[in-house]
Design a protein around this motif. Structure first.
Motif, short mmCIF file in Angstrom:
data_model
loop_
_atom_site.label_atom_id
_atom_site.label_comp_id
_atom_site.label_asym_id
_atom_site.label_seq_id
_atom_site.Cartn_x
_atom_site.Cartn_y
_atom_site.Cartn_z
N GLU A 139 -11.11 -31.30 14.00
CA GLU A 139 -10.25 -31.77 13.11
C GLU A 139 -10.66 -31.34 11.80
OE1 GLU A 139 -6.57 -35.09 11.82
OE2 GLU A 139 -8.29 -35.31 13.63
N LEU A 140 -9.41 -30.43 11.24
CA LEU A 140 -9.38 -30.00 10.05
C LEU A 140 -9.49 -31.37 9.10
CD1 LEU A 140 -10.48 -27.65 8.52
CD2 LEU A 140 -8.05 -27.55 7.79
N ASP A 141 -10.57 -31.03 8.02
CA ASP A 141 -11.18 -32.47 7.71
C ASP A 141 -11.06 -32.10 6.05
OD1 ASP A 141 -11.86 -34.60 6.18
OD2 ASP A 141 -14.09 -35.13 6.84
N LEU A 142 -9.59 -32.56 5.32
CA LEU A 142 -9.19 -31.80 4.77
C LEU A 142 -9.86 -32.80 3.19
CD1 LEU A 142 -5.84 -30.83 5.22
CD2 LEU A 142 -7.18 -29.48 4.74
N GLY A 143 -9.97 -33.66 2.85
CA GLY A 143 -10.94 -34.52 2.49
C GLY A 143 -11.84 -34.58 1.74
N ARG A 144 -13.17 -34.18 2.99
CA ARG A 144 -14.76 -33.18 3.37
C ARG A 144 -13.73 -31.89 2.17
NH1 ARG A 144 -19.03 -33.61 5.56
NH2 ARG A 144 -18.84 -36.07 6.26
N ASP A 181 -3.10 -25.26 5.11
CA ASP A 181 -3.40 -26.08 4.66
C ASP A 181 -4.98 -26.21 4.00
OD1 ASP A 181 -2.08 -27.57 6.19
OD2 ASP A 181 -2.89 -27.82 7.98
N ALA A 182 -6.06 -25.64 4.28
CA ALA A 182 -7.17 -25.47 3.45
C ALA A 182 -6.93 -24.94 2.10
CB ALA A 182 -8.07 -24.87 4.04
N GLU A 183 -6.04 -24.27 2.09
CA GLU A 183 -6.04 -23.15 0.81
C GLU A 183 -5.27 -24.13 -0.31
OE1 GLU A 183 -5.29 -19.50 1.74
OE2 GLU A 183 -3.84 -19.78 2.03
N THR A 184 -4.03 -25.57 0.75
CA THR A 184 -3.47 -26.66 -0.51
C THR A 184 -4.44 -27.13 -0.84
OG1 THR A 184 -1.21 -26.12 1.11
CG2 THR A 184 -1.61 -28.41 -0.26
N ALA A 288 -10.40 -29.38 -9.21
CA ALA A 288 -10.44 -29.38 -7.27
C ALA A 288 -8.63 -29.44 -7.39
CB ALA A 288 -11.22 -30.15 -6.98
N PHE A 289 -8.32 -30.58 -8.37
CA PHE A 289 -6.89 -30.74 -8.28
C PHE A 289 -5.87 -30.64 -9.08
CE2 PHE A 289 -9.77 -33.71 -5.57
CZ PHE A 289 -8.48 -33.91 -4.91
N SER A 290 -6.43 -29.19 -9.86
CA SER A 290 -5.84 -28.65 -10.61
C SER A 290 -3.82 -29.04 -10.27
CB SER A 290 -5.92 -27.06 -10.59
OG SER A 290 -5.37 -26.66 -9.98
N ASP A 291 -3.43 -28.90 -9.49
CA ASP A 291 -1.89 -28.93 -9.14
C ASP A 291 -1.63 -30.54 -9.49
OD1 ASP A 291 -3.63 -29.93 -7.04
OD2 ASP A 291 -2.43 -29.83 -5.02
N ARG A 327 -3.43 -35.75 -0.52
CA ARG A 327 -3.95 -35.01 -1.32
C ARG A 327 -3.91 -36.16 -2.52
NH1 ARG A 327 -6.25 -30.79 -2.69
NH2 ARG A 327 -5.85 -30.38 -5.13
N LEU A 328 -2.52 -36.87 -2.77
CA LEU A 328 -2.69 -37.81 -4.30
C LEU A 328 -3.74 -38.85 -3.72
CD1 LEU A 328 -1.55 -39.21 -6.53
CD2 LEU A 328 0.26 -39.86 -5.60
N ASP A 329 -3.80 -39.58 -2.34
CA ASP A 329 -4.89 -40.65 -1.70
C ASP A 329 -5.99 -39.96 -1.73
OD1 ASP A 329 -2.52 -42.00 -1.19
OD2 ASP A 329 -2.98 -42.05 0.78
#
Length: 377
Positions: A139-144, A181-184, A288-291, A327-329
């Protein structure tokens, strides 16, 4: 290895394939007239390094001792990718020379260690691309991804996310969704999907890596060694199958090795990383969190905590579905972790300064007593 007697006047031009340029030449200039040669560290092992140095029209690898540059600061010890000043006259038992100094680092990928002393560890130095390898076999780990990308931005290198084992993603539609998802999770960062087994996407990745030095980062089992072998066109790195139950590998790569790519550029392969702690990465997190940062700039209050404040643009974006709550979390979690490590580091530095101050005070008292005693005599 060949004999260690190499002319100190050998031209460093053969080191160009390893990343040598005019900037490093300028940094080395003060040492050039002292009989030393430049060398790039390709591996570190127990107080010694393997480094490539110029040898006539080519290069050779020497084993150099690092005792002369040893300090108590783990951030200043030689690391794979460093450019070093090598003294080939310091020949000893089992060594070809010694490291006299390290040239200033342009970039450094740093993580916090697992020790309770709140120390940083440099994983690779002087890198241009930080390649974050993430396996699609699990499973893709976006947090990592967000964690690695934050540290990559902080390092000064250009992050690149590579989704490995794309042939196991479950088809083109699923793969496209995972890439999105990874791009987001990594705005402004290029995301590539590759399959070393099928040979897909490797040509695009190789073309990106031809310029400069790249470091390959990721969990054990992410397929880094397989990817390195595919890029090199030969089996240089040991490869073992990942465990079926969690996709984790067995740390087949145990050292950080610098390898020359056939199409140009050099690649630093690293051991699998079970933990990657934040390390003073304020600027990296902002990129990394420019959005999230862009939304925060629209909040009614400049010190908005994005919790319950009225007029919070970040919470409004979450409510409207523009910003994923996950993403906010993640942003909050990494910010808290980074703040803790900065506070611990500052506390450690303050303690060291107090200790140094007390030692100087004690020395001053001792010298004063000696002086007074001498005057009485």
């Amino acid at each position: 290895m060949q004999s260690s007697s190499v002319s100190s006047s050998a031209s460093p031009r053969p080191l160009t394939d390893f990343g040598w340029d005019d900037g490093f030449a300028d940094s080395f200039a003060p040492f050039a007239g002292q009989g030393y040669v430049p060398g790039r560290v390709v591996r570190v092992d127990r107080g010694r390094v393997d480094a490539v140095v110029p040898d006539g029209d080519g290069v050779r690898t020497v084993l150099a001792d690092t005792a002369l540059v040893a300090t108590g600061d783990p951030m200043r010890v030689p690391c794979t990718g460093d450019w070093a000043v090598i003294d080939l006259g310091e020949v000893g038992a089992g060594r070809d020379g010694a490291v006299r100094a390290l040239l200033p680092r342009r970039t450094a990928f740093v993580r916090s260690t697992s020790s309770k002393r709140s120390e940083g560890q440099v994983l690779a130095a002087n890198v241009d691309h930080a390649v974050v390898a993430v396996s699609l076999a699990v499973e893709l780990d976006l947090g990592r991804i967000e964690r690695f990308v934050s540290l990559a931005w902080e390092s000064g290198a250009q992050p690149l996310v590579v989704l490995t084992k794309a042939d196991l993603a479950g088809g083109p539609d699923v793969l496209a969704h995972l890439i999105a998802d990874a791009e987001t999770a990594a705005p402004g960062v290029r995301v590539l999907a590759v399959s070393s087994a099928a040979g897909e996407g490797l040509d695009v990745l190789a073309a990106v890596l031809t310029a400069g030095t790249s470091v390959l980062l990721g969990q054990s089992g992410a397929g880094k060694s397989t990817l390195a072998n595919a890029l090199l066109g030969e089996d240089v790195q040991d490869v073992r199958a990942a465990r079926d139950r969690d996709g984790k590998g067995r740390h087949t790569t145990t050292t950080r090795d610098l390898l020359v790519l056939p199409g140009g550029g050099v690649l630093i392969d690293t051991p699998g990383l079970r933990g990657v702690g934040m390390w003073d990465a304020d600027a990296g997190l902002a990129r990394a969190f420019s959005d999230v940062e862009e939304l925060a700039a629209r909040c009614r209050f400049h010190d908005c905590a994005h919790a319950t404040e009225p007029g919070c643009a970040v919470l409004s974006a979450v409510d409207s579905g523009v910003l994923p709550e996950r993403r906010l979390d993640s942003y909050r979690k990494l910010l808290r972790e980074n703040e803790r490590i900065v506070a611990k580091t500052d506390a450690r530095l303050r303690a060291e300064m107090r200790r140094d101050w007390k030692q100087k005070q004690a020395l001053g008292r001792h010298m004063g007593e000696r002086k007074r005693g001498g005057a009485r005599r």
